[in-house]
Design a protein around this motif. Structure first.
Motif, PDB file in Angstrom:
ATOM      1  N   PHE A  17       0.844  -1.200   0.000  1.00 28.11           N
ATOM      2  CA  PHE A  17       0.000   0.000   0.000  1.00 28.11           C
ATOM      3  C   PHE A  17       0.875   1.243   0.000  1.00 28.11           C
ATOM      4  O   PHE A  17       1.801   1.354   0.813  1.00 28.11           O
ATOM      5  N   ASP A  18       0.585   2.163  -0.912  1.00 34.80           N
ATOM      6  CA  ASP A  18       1.353   3.412  -0.965  1.00 34.80           C
ATOM      7  C   ASP A  18       0.775   4.378   0.078  1.00 34.80           C
ATOM      8  O   ASP A  18      -0.346   4.878  -0.063  1.00 34.80           O
ATOM      9  N   ILE A  19       1.555   4.631   1.113  1.00 35.89           N
ATOM     10  CA  ILE A  19       1.080   5.431   2.253  1.00 35.89           C
ATOM     11  C   ILE A  19       0.696   6.847   1.838  1.00 35.89           C
ATOM     12  O   ILE A  19      -0.071   7.525   2.527  1.00 35.89           O
ATOM     13  N   ARG A  20       1.210   7.293   0.675  1.00 35.16           N
ATOM     14  CA  ARG A  20       0.916   8.657   0.231  1.00 35.16           C
ATOM     15  C   ARG A  20      -0.566   8.856  -0.097  1.00 35.16           C
ATOM     16  O   ARG A  20      -1.032   9.973  -0.221  1.00 35.16           O
ATOM     17  N   LYS A  21      -1.321   7.742  -0.190  1.00 38.39           N
ATOM     18  CA  LYS A  21      -2.773   7.877  -0.403  1.00 38.39           C
ATOM     19  C   LYS A  21      -3.481   8.355   0.857  1.00 38.39           C
ATOM     20  O   LYS A  21      -4.603   8.845   0.799  1.00 38.39           O
ATOM     21  N   VAL A  22      -2.866   8.136   2.015  1.00 42.97           N
ATOM     22  CA  VAL A  22      -3.585   8.477   3.263  1.00 42.97           C
ATOM     23  C   VAL A  22      -2.811   9.378   4.230  1.00 42.97           C
ATOM     24  O   VAL A  22      -3.417  10.099   5.013  1.00 42.97           O
ATOM     25  N   LEU A  23      -1.489   9.347   4.189  1.00 43.32           N
ATOM     26  CA  LEU A  23      -0.762  10.097   5.217  1.00 43.32           C
ATOM     27  C   LEU A  23      -0.513  11.549   4.753  1.00 43.32           C
ATOM     28  O   LEU A  23       0.569  11.902   4.306  1.00 43.32           O
ATOM     29  N   HIS A  24      -1.586  12.340   4.852  1.00 42.09           N
ATOM     30  CA  HIS A  24      -1.522  13.726   4.365  1.00 42.09           C
ATOM     31  C   HIS A  24      -0.776  14.607   5.360  1.00 42.09           C
ATOM     32  O   HIS A  24      -0.924  14.468   6.571  1.00 42.09           O
ATOM     33  N   THR A  25       0.016  15.506   4.789  1.00 41.08           N
ATOM     34  CA  THR A  25       0.795  16.415   5.624  1.00 41.08           C
ATOM     35  C   THR A  25       0.730  17.824   5.017  1.00 41.08           C
ATOM     36  O   THR A  25       0.208  18.005   3.925  1.00 41.08           O
ATOM     37  N   ASP A  26       1.351  18.767   5.718  1.00 37.40           N
ATOM     38  CA  ASP A  26       1.539  20.073   5.094  1.00 37.40           C
ATOM     39  C   ASP A  26       2.741  19.995   4.149  1.00 37.40           C
ATOM     40  O   ASP A  26       3.241  18.895   3.862  1.00 37.40           O
ATOM     41  N   SER A  27       3.243  21.131   3.703  1.00 40.08           N
ATOM     42  CA  SER A  27       4.339  21.096   2.719  1.00 40.08           C
ATOM     43  C   SER A  27       5.679  21.459   3.343  1.00 40.08           C
ATOM     44  O   SER A  27       6.565  21.943   2.647  1.00 40.08           O
ATOM     45  N   SER A  28       5.841  21.238   4.649  1.00 39.20           N
ATOM     46  CA  SER A  28       7.166  21.491   5.244  1.00 39.20           C
ATOM     47  C   SER A  28       8.042  20.272   4.950  1.00 39.20           C
ATOM     48  O   SER A  28       8.159  19.369   5.784  1.00 39.20           O
ATOM     49  N   PHE A  29       8.630  20.292   3.745  1.00 39.34           N
ATOM     50  CA  PHE A  29       9.404  19.134   3.299  1.00 39.34           C
ATOM     51  C   PHE A  29      10.515  18.810   4.293  1.00 39.34           C
ATOM     52  O   PHE A  29      11.103  19.717   4.883  1.00 39.34           O
TER      53      PHE A  29
END
Ligand code: ADP
Ligand code: ASP
Ligand code: MG
Length: 370
Positions: free
Chosen positions: A145-157
């Motif tokens: 499962f690609d976690i990027r589908k659910v683990l939303h964050t802000d843009s502080s890379f």
């Protein structure tokens, strides 16, 4: 979801085929562990950092570095009889990495945004390999499962802040149906996704935090953090041989240690667990039979549980620390520390650079060694 636990395996727990086999055995004995979070294999994140640095100086060196890193992962995948699909995924990740090297080289720098794309390769590689291996080993169906589908964050890379509400909504939409369908989910720690769809990371060592964030979103009963030591000890057991492992701690006590230099847990790990009021178990994937530390909401009347140190600060963690403060200050009086923090769960003292190490040892001896 009822009766669901999450298992997170750190870099040393997945460092080679033997280590991955141990993780699979741990999971086969814990069928309730339906979501598995994997860190990059041991030292891979550091190597990706080095690769980024080399790409600015000598593109040839960066490419050699990349070849070695991917060869190692391909060998690991082959030795675990991973599927052809997973081998193709590894090759696709290698293409992505090569393109990033060229981009960094031609631009002459790498931004935190590009670095997060580079960082994500480590966890995407290890979880690709582990999910394929686990589906050979377990009877249940295993899904990468690609976690990027659910683990939303802000843009502080490189130090992204999670968006708790969005994580919950997306987890309900994308992850819960897969779990309800009796699949075991293997996914990446550390990695997230900004609201405009870019890859982010939570900060170095952040996979622990990914595990508890998912634990909260899924309402899991427990999050198991599998590492290379059997729990949380009164001090770093690799530096202090007299440190003792602690069987039970509460959220506040463990949080104080994590936020003040005890590297065993990423600093924010316990925040989601405090909100969702489940438990965290920390144990050794090398020796699961040794047990570990259970972190829960139980509050003891008055005690000290451990110490941590960062820079020239020493922190003592416990409950009702005001009752212990006086004897601690009296014992260490000749070192003349500054009191930086003093509250119910924490006493943090600042020493001179020359004295901090010896003060730590003396205090540990006084407080935790009979
Ligand atoms: P992982 O790769 O599994 O995330 P880490 O290296 O991040 O593992 O964390 C585990 C390490 O944390 C241990 O090997 C130990 O040296 C260190 N550590 C520091 N403080 C403590 C402590 N109080 N209790 C246990 N381990 C600690
Ligand atoms: N792989 C990442 C790191 O080494 C995250 C983690 O292992 O928790 O920082
Ligand atoms: Mg860690």
């Amino acid at each position: 979801m009822s009766n669901l636990t999450i298992s997170k395996f750190g870099g040393s727990s997945v460092k080679n085929a033997e280590a991955m086999r141990r993780c699979s055995q741990i999971l086969s004995k814990r069928p309730e562990s339906r979501v598995v979070i994997i860190s990059a294999t041991y030292n891979t994140t550091n190597e990706l950092e080095e690769m980024a640095g080399l790409s600015l100086k000598q593109i040839g060196d960066a490419k050699n570095h990349l070849d070695k890193l991917f060869d190692r992962h391909l060998d690991l995948a082959k030795s675990l009889n991973c599927s052809n699909d997973s081998l193709s995924m590894i090759n696709e990740l290698k293409l992505e990495a090569s393109e990033l090297i060229v981009k960094m080289n031609s631009e002459g720098h790498y931004s935190p945004e590009v670095m997060d794309q580079v960082y994500s390769l480590g966890e995407r590689l290890s979880s690709t390999i582990f999910s394929s291996f686990l589906s050979n080993e377990l009877k249940s169906k295993v899904i990468y499962f690609d976690i990027r589908k659910v683990l939303h964050t802000d843009s502080s890379f490189t130090r992204a802040i999670p968006n708790i509400e969005k994580i919950k909504l997306s987890t309900l939409e994308h992850l819960v149906p897969l779990i309800e369908d009796n699949n075991i989910i293997v996914t990446q720690g550390f990695v997230g996704c900004s609201l405009d769809g870019k890859t982010t990371t939570l900060g170095r060592e952040g996979s622990d935090y990914s595990a508890t964030l998912l634990g909260e979103a899924l309402n899991a009963t427990q999050v198991n953090i599998w590492t290379d030591v059997p729990g949380i000890a009164t001090a770093d057991p690799k530096k202090m041989i007299s440190a003792k492992f602690v069987k039970e701690m509460n959220f506040e006590e463990a949080s104080v240690l994590a936020k003040n230099g005890a590297k065993v847990l990423f600093p924010d790990t316990l925040e989601p667990i405090k909100r969702s009021n489940s438990t965290v178990f920390v144990g050794s994937s090398l020796n699961p039979e040794l047990g570990g530390t259970l972190i829960n909401s139980k509050v003891e009347p008055s005690r000290m549980v451990g110490m941590a140190s960062e820079f020239n600060r020493v922190t003592i963690s416990g409950t009702d620390m005001s009752t212990h403060k006086e004897k601690i200050l009296e014992f260490i009086e000749s070192y003349n520390p500054n009191i930086l923090a003093s509250n119910h769960n924490e006493l943090t003292l600042e020493f001179s650079d020359q004295q901090v190490e010896v003060a730590f040892r003396l205090l540990h001896g006084f407080l935790f060694e009979e």
